[in-house]
Design a protein around this motif. Structure first.
Motif, PDB file in Angstrom:
ATOM      1  N   GLU A  25      -1.949  16.098  23.265  1.00  0.00           N
ATOM      2  CA  GLU A  25      -1.680  16.130  21.829  1.00  0.00           C
ATOM      3  C   GLU A  25      -0.492  15.250  21.440  1.00  0.00           C
ATOM      4  O   GLU A  25      -0.118  15.191  20.293  1.00  0.00           O
ATOM      5  N   LEU A  28      -0.340  12.336  18.297  1.00  0.00           N
ATOM      6  CA  LEU A  28      -1.570  12.262  17.509  1.00  0.00           C
ATOM      7  C   LEU A  28      -1.319  12.395  16.012  1.00  0.00           C
ATOM      8  O   LEU A  28      -2.132  11.940  15.206  1.00  0.00           O
ATOM      9  N   LEU A  29      -0.196  13.018  15.652  1.00  0.00           N
ATOM     10  CA  LEU A  29       0.110  13.244  14.240  1.00  0.00           C
ATOM     11  C   LEU A  29       1.236  12.318  13.792  1.00  0.00           C
ATOM     12  O   LEU A  29       2.114  11.960  14.575  1.00  0.00           O
ATOM     13  N   SER A  34       1.767   9.950   4.911  1.00  0.00           N
ATOM     14  CA  SER A  34       0.526  10.699   4.720  1.00  0.00           C
ATOM     15  C   SER A  34      -0.678  10.075   5.415  1.00  0.00           C
ATOM     16  O   SER A  34      -1.750  10.671   5.436  1.00  0.00           O
ATOM     17  N   PRO A  36      -2.894   9.451   8.390  1.00  0.00           N
ATOM     18  CA  PRO A  36      -3.026  10.078   9.719  1.00  0.00           C
ATOM     19  C   PRO A  36      -3.083   9.072  10.858  1.00  0.00           C
ATOM     20  O   PRO A  36      -2.912   9.449  12.016  1.00  0.00           O
ATOM     21  N   TYR A  37      -3.323   7.793  10.561  1.00  0.00           N
ATOM     22  CA  TYR A  37      -3.420   6.768  11.595  1.00  0.00           C
ATOM     23  C   TYR A  37      -2.113   5.998  11.806  1.00  0.00           C
ATOM     24  O   TYR A  37      -2.011   5.200  12.729  1.00  0.00           O
ATOM     25  N   TYR A  39       1.836   6.206  12.649  1.00  0.00           N
ATOM     26  CA  TYR A  39       2.806   7.119  13.246  1.00  0.00           C
ATOM     27  C   TYR A  39       4.043   7.282  12.367  1.00  0.00           C
ATOM     28  O   TYR A  39       4.575   8.383  12.223  1.00  0.00           O
ATOM     29  N   THR A  64      -0.724   6.150  15.260  1.00  0.00           N
ATOM     30  CA  THR A  64      -0.757   7.389  16.035  1.00  0.00           C
ATOM     31  C   THR A  64      -1.672   7.154  17.237  1.00  0.00           C
ATOM     32  O   THR A  64      -2.499   6.240  17.236  1.00  0.00           O
ATOM     33  N   SER A  67      -7.037  10.401  20.000  1.00  0.00           N
ATOM     34  CA  SER A  67      -7.406  11.709  20.541  1.00  0.00           C
ATOM     35  C   SER A  67      -8.464  11.527  21.624  1.00  0.00           C
ATOM     36  O   SER A  67      -9.086  10.467  21.743  1.00  0.00           O
TER      37      SER A  67
END
Length: 413
Positions: A25, A28-29, A34, A36-37, A39, A64, A67
């Motif tokens: 993990e 990943l966030l 805002s 999500p891709y 970092y 980021t 996953s």
């Protein structure tokens, strides 16, 4: 100025590097913002970046990490799907019908000329010349080379008691992946020290490391319950007229639990029509397999021009012909085609060793907790995986520039 990472981020990164592995993990966030891709909107590089610490750039924001779901897209094991964008030539070998990638590759020369002229006009010279991102697939070569071993779990488990049959299974596992190993898209050249870790469904563990950049050399190790596969390949390529000839120079060793050791070398692959005409895919040259301790040897030739057999057999470019020797005495023949099957013949006895329809490859999966040097933390490959070729190209240049600078430092030290 580059904004300093938060104390939480610094602590988390130090912990990851100290352990030598990365939690699945991890990263990943987004740290902020805002998207999500992305970092971070302020920090220039994600925690395990090869260019860690550089300033934030809107042209190449830090991504980021991928996953496991993103890292494991569906991949068919059916030969008809693997060969979907090609057909068998009447002379033998494959003809590619993937017009999109052929057009991209043939446009590379024009793109390079444009970039050279643009760079000289702006005073950059040759410093920023790099292959365009559009010809690449979102994989590093440290993973791509594992396609060559995707039949190992099928053929090499179980410790066949007959040493000759076990030797022939090694031959089959090698020949059976020839159609898988040819691909139109170019993998990314690894960064020096780049690694890959994975495993097969039989529990075999996979390790690859890029140990030299000039010349490019990769070491690999596969550790199964009954066997180990290891060796190193030096990738060489050259243009010959309208053809690209590629070779993997170096030995492959297959070592079984009871000590039997088999070594082999392989032929070159040949891509025709690089500038004009049909895009053809084939192999040229010979395989050599040795079990020196048990005096077993085989030479296997590809194509019709240097066949072991009589010309009246009318062999095609993708046909295989070989001989098997024990104690320097010929005991049987190998016949087949790398797009169909492979047989072992002894007088009136014939045994099918491999069949393209019966023996499906086993794809490896990526390790959940790899070393920080794993390719999945490369920003260019992450952005390419997500379809953003602009960001991928910008990051590719940054990573290549850093590698050139470090190469100069090593040479001057």
């Amino acid at each position: 100025m580059t904004e300093e990472p938060s104390s939480t981020q610094v602590s988390d990164t130090k912990s990851v590097i100290a352990k030598g592995t990365c939690n699945r993990e991890f990263g990943l966030l987004p740290l902020d913002g805002s998207d999500p891709y992305v970092y971070s909107q302020t920090i220039g590089t994600p925690p395990l970046s090869y260019v860690k610490g550089q300033n934030y750039s809107q042209e190449s924001p830090p991504p980021t990490y991928l996953s496991l779901e993103e890292l494991h897209p569906y991949r068919s094991t059916w030969a008809s799907d693997i060969l979907y964008n090609s057909y068998r030539d009447s002379k033998g070998g494959l003809v590619s019908t993937d017009r999109s990638i052929i057009k991209k590759q043939r446009g590379v020369v024009a793109d390079l000329v444009k970039n050279i002229l643009k760079n000289f006009a702006s005073g950059l010279g040759m410093a920023r010349i790099t292959l365009p991102i559009k010809i690449f697939e979102p994989r590093s070569y440290v993973e791509r080379l594992l396609d060559k071993f995707s039949l190992a779990p099928v053929f090499l488990n179980g410790l066949e008691p007959n040493l000759l049959l076990r030797f022939l299974k090694v031959v089959a596992s090698c020949i059976g992946t020839m159609y898988i190993s040819i691909s139109q898209a170019k993998p990314f050249n690894p960064i020096l020290g780049e690694t890959f870790q994975g495993r097969y469904s039989d529990g075999s563990l996979v390790y690859v490391e890029h140990i030299s950049h000039h010349p490019p050399i990769d070491c690999f190790l596969i550790v199964g319950e009954d066997y180990k596969i290891y060796g190193h390949y030096q990738l060489e390529g050259k243009f010959k007229g309208n053809n690209l000839i590629g070779s993997l120079i170096g030995p492959t060793f297959v070592e079984f639990q009871d000590g039997q050791l088999i070594e082999y070398t392989q032929p070159s692959f040949k891509l025709g029509g690089m500038l004009f005409g049909l895009r053809t895919l084939n192999y040229t040259g010979e395989f050599h397999f040795w079990d020196k301790s048990n005096s077993i040897y085989s030479k296997l030739k590809v194509g019709s021009s240097n066949s072991f057999f009589k010309k009246k057999d009318k062999l095609k470019l993708d046909d295989l012909s070989g001989k098997v020797f024990v104690n320097k005495k010929e005991i049987g023949l190998l016949k087949g085609n790398w797009l169909k099957n492979l047989f072992f013949e002894v007088e009136d006895y014939q045994k099918e060793l491999w069949n393209i329809e019966k023996h499906e490859p086993v794809w490896h999966t990526k390790e959940e907790n790899p070393l920080p040097s794993d390719w999945r933390y490369r920003e260019d490959l992450i952005w390419l995986s997500r379809g953003n070729t602009e960001y991928a190209g910008n990051w590719k240049y940054r990573l290549e520039l850093q590698q050139r600078n470090e190469h100069l430092l090593r040479n001057n030290s």
